[in-house]
Design a protein around this motif. Structure first.
Motif, short mmCIF file in Angstrom:
data_model
loop_
_atom_site.label_atom_id
_atom_site.label_comp_id
_atom_site.label_asym_id
_atom_site.label_seq_id
_atom_site.Cartn_x
_atom_site.Cartn_y
_atom_site.Cartn_z
N CYS A 70 -0.09 6.27 -3.31
CA CYS A 70 -0.23 5.33 -2.18
C CYS A 70 0.03 3.90 -2.63
O CYS A 70 0.72 3.14 -1.94
CB CYS A 70 -1.62 5.45 -1.57
SG CYS A 70 -1.90 6.97 -0.66
N ARG A 71 -0.52 3.53 -3.77
CA ARG A 71 -0.30 2.17 -4.29
C ARG A 71 1.17 1.95 -4.63
O ARG A 71 1.73 0.90 -4.35
CB ARG A 71 -1.18 1.92 -5.50
CG ARG A 71 -2.60 1.58 -5.14
CD ARG A 71 -3.51 1.57 -6.36
NE ARG A 71 -4.83 1.09 -6.04
CZ ARG A 71 -5.72 1.74 -5.30
NH1 ARG A 71 -5.40 2.91 -4.78
NH2 ARG A 71 -6.91 1.24 -5.05
N SER A 72 1.78 2.94 -5.22
CA SER A 72 3.19 2.84 -5.57
C SER A 72 4.04 2.64 -4.31
O SER A 72 4.89 1.75 -4.27
CB SER A 72 3.63 4.10 -6.31
OG SER A 72 5.03 4.15 -6.41
N GLU A 73 3.83 3.46 -3.32
CA GLU A 73 4.60 3.35 -2.08
C GLU A 73 4.41 1.98 -1.44
O GLU A 73 5.37 1.35 -0.99
CB GLU A 73 4.20 4.46 -1.10
CG GLU A 73 4.68 5.82 -1.54
CD GLU A 73 4.08 6.97 -0.72
OE1 GLU A 73 3.23 6.73 0.17
OE2 GLU A 73 4.49 8.12 -0.99
N PHE A 74 3.18 1.51 -1.40
CA PHE A 74 2.92 0.21 -0.79
C PHE A 74 3.54 -0.92 -1.61
O PHE A 74 4.26 -1.76 -1.07
CB PHE A 74 1.41 0.00 -0.62
CG PHE A 74 1.07 -1.38 -0.11
CD1 PHE A 74 1.33 -1.72 1.21
CD2 PHE A 74 0.50 -2.32 -0.94
CE1 PHE A 74 1.04 -2.99 1.69
CE2 PHE A 74 0.20 -3.59 -0.47
CZ PHE A 74 0.47 -3.92 0.85
N LEU A 75 3.24 -0.96 -2.90
CA LEU A 75 3.67 -2.08 -3.73
C LEU A 75 5.18 -2.13 -3.93
O LEU A 75 5.79 -3.20 -3.90
CB LEU A 75 2.96 -2.04 -5.09
CG LEU A 75 1.45 -2.23 -5.04
CD1 LEU A 75 0.83 -1.93 -6.40
CD2 LEU A 75 1.10 -3.64 -4.57
N LEU A 76 5.81 -0.97 -4.13
CA LEU A 76 7.24 -0.94 -4.37
C LEU A 76 8.05 -1.00 -3.08
O LEU A 76 8.99 -1.79 -2.97
CB LEU A 76 7.63 0.32 -5.17
CG LEU A 76 7.04 0.42 -6.58
CD1 LEU A 76 7.33 1.79 -7.16
CD2 LEU A 76 7.57 -0.68 -7.47
N SER A 77 7.70 -0.18 -2.11
CA SER A 77 8.50 -0.08 -0.89
C SER A 77 8.19 -1.15 0.14
O SER A 77 9.09 -1.76 0.70
CB SER A 77 8.31 1.30 -0.25
OG SER A 77 8.70 2.30 -1.15
N GLU A 78 6.90 -1.36 0.39
CA GLU A 78 6.54 -2.30 1.45
C GLU A 78 6.52 -3.74 0.97
O GLU A 78 7.11 -4.62 1.58
CB GLU A 78 5.19 -1.91 2.05
CG GLU A 78 4.95 -2.55 3.39
CD GLU A 78 3.82 -1.89 4.15
OE1 GLU A 78 3.31 -2.55 5.07
OE2 GLU A 78 3.43 -0.76 3.84
N VAL A 79 5.83 -4.00 -0.11
CA VAL A 79 5.74 -5.37 -0.64
C VAL A 79 7.04 -5.76 -1.33
O VAL A 79 7.45 -6.90 -1.30
CB VAL A 79 4.53 -5.52 -1.59
CG1 VAL A 79 4.46 -6.93 -2.17
CG2 VAL A 79 3.23 -5.19 -0.89
#
Length: 174
Positions: A70-79
């Motif tokens: 979840c952190r990876s998806e948020f930090l890499l893709s969204e942020v």
């Protein structure tokens, strides 16, 4: 356990040794190697970057795969952060996704999109600020232009806004 911590790059005498010992205490070598592989695949890190992460934040080895994903998806893709920047500031992986990372990201995004942000604080700077400083520097100055910003941020910090940060302010109210 100390030898295992040293192989992970956390030397004896390091301030992180205690965390490293806790991270490896009940894990076999195979499980640690598997977790490192998972970290590299999930975040797109090289061996060197994964090593940096473990040295600076050994507790990452104890994070659940779901939490890391979840952190990876948020930090890499969204942020839109680069894997290397996360590797060099792995403390970000210890922060609450729903209670801190996501709400602060959406505040910064909102302020930028609406031309309300003086300067350009990095995402890392914003998430590392204390709650008081974050409110003083990024929320309070915009009370008139975005009167619901503080309330929306507080609601998001409670996890009540799962995927969309809802603001009741639009450009037309300027």
């Amino acid at each position: 356990m100390v030898a295992c911590a040293e192989r992970l790059g956390v030397p004896r005498g390091s301030g992180m040794l205690r965390q490293a010992l806790q991270a490896v205490a009940f894990r076999s070598e195979e499980k640690i190697v598997a977790r490192l592989k998972y970290l590299k695949n999930t975040f797109g890190w090289s061996d060197a970057e994964a090593s940096i992460v473990v040295r600076r934040y050994p507790a990452v080895l104890g994070k659940s795969k779901e939490s890391l994903k979840c952190r990876s998806e948020f930090l890499l893709s969204e942020v839109g952060l680069e894997p290397m920047s996360i590797a060099h500031q792995p403390v970000i992986l210890s922060l609450s996704l729903e209670g801190r990372l996501r709400p602060r990201y959406y505040v910064i995004k909102f302020l930028k999109e609406n031309g309300l942000l003086d300067g350009d604080p990095s995402f890392f700077t914003a998430v590392k600020m204390t709650e008081k400083v974050f409110m003083e520097k990024l929320i309070s100055p915009h009370k008139e232009a975005a009167p619901h910003l503080a309330q929306d941020y507080a609601t998001a910090c409670k996890g009540e806004v799962p995927t969309n940060f809802i603001f009741r302010w639009t450009r037309n109210r300027l």
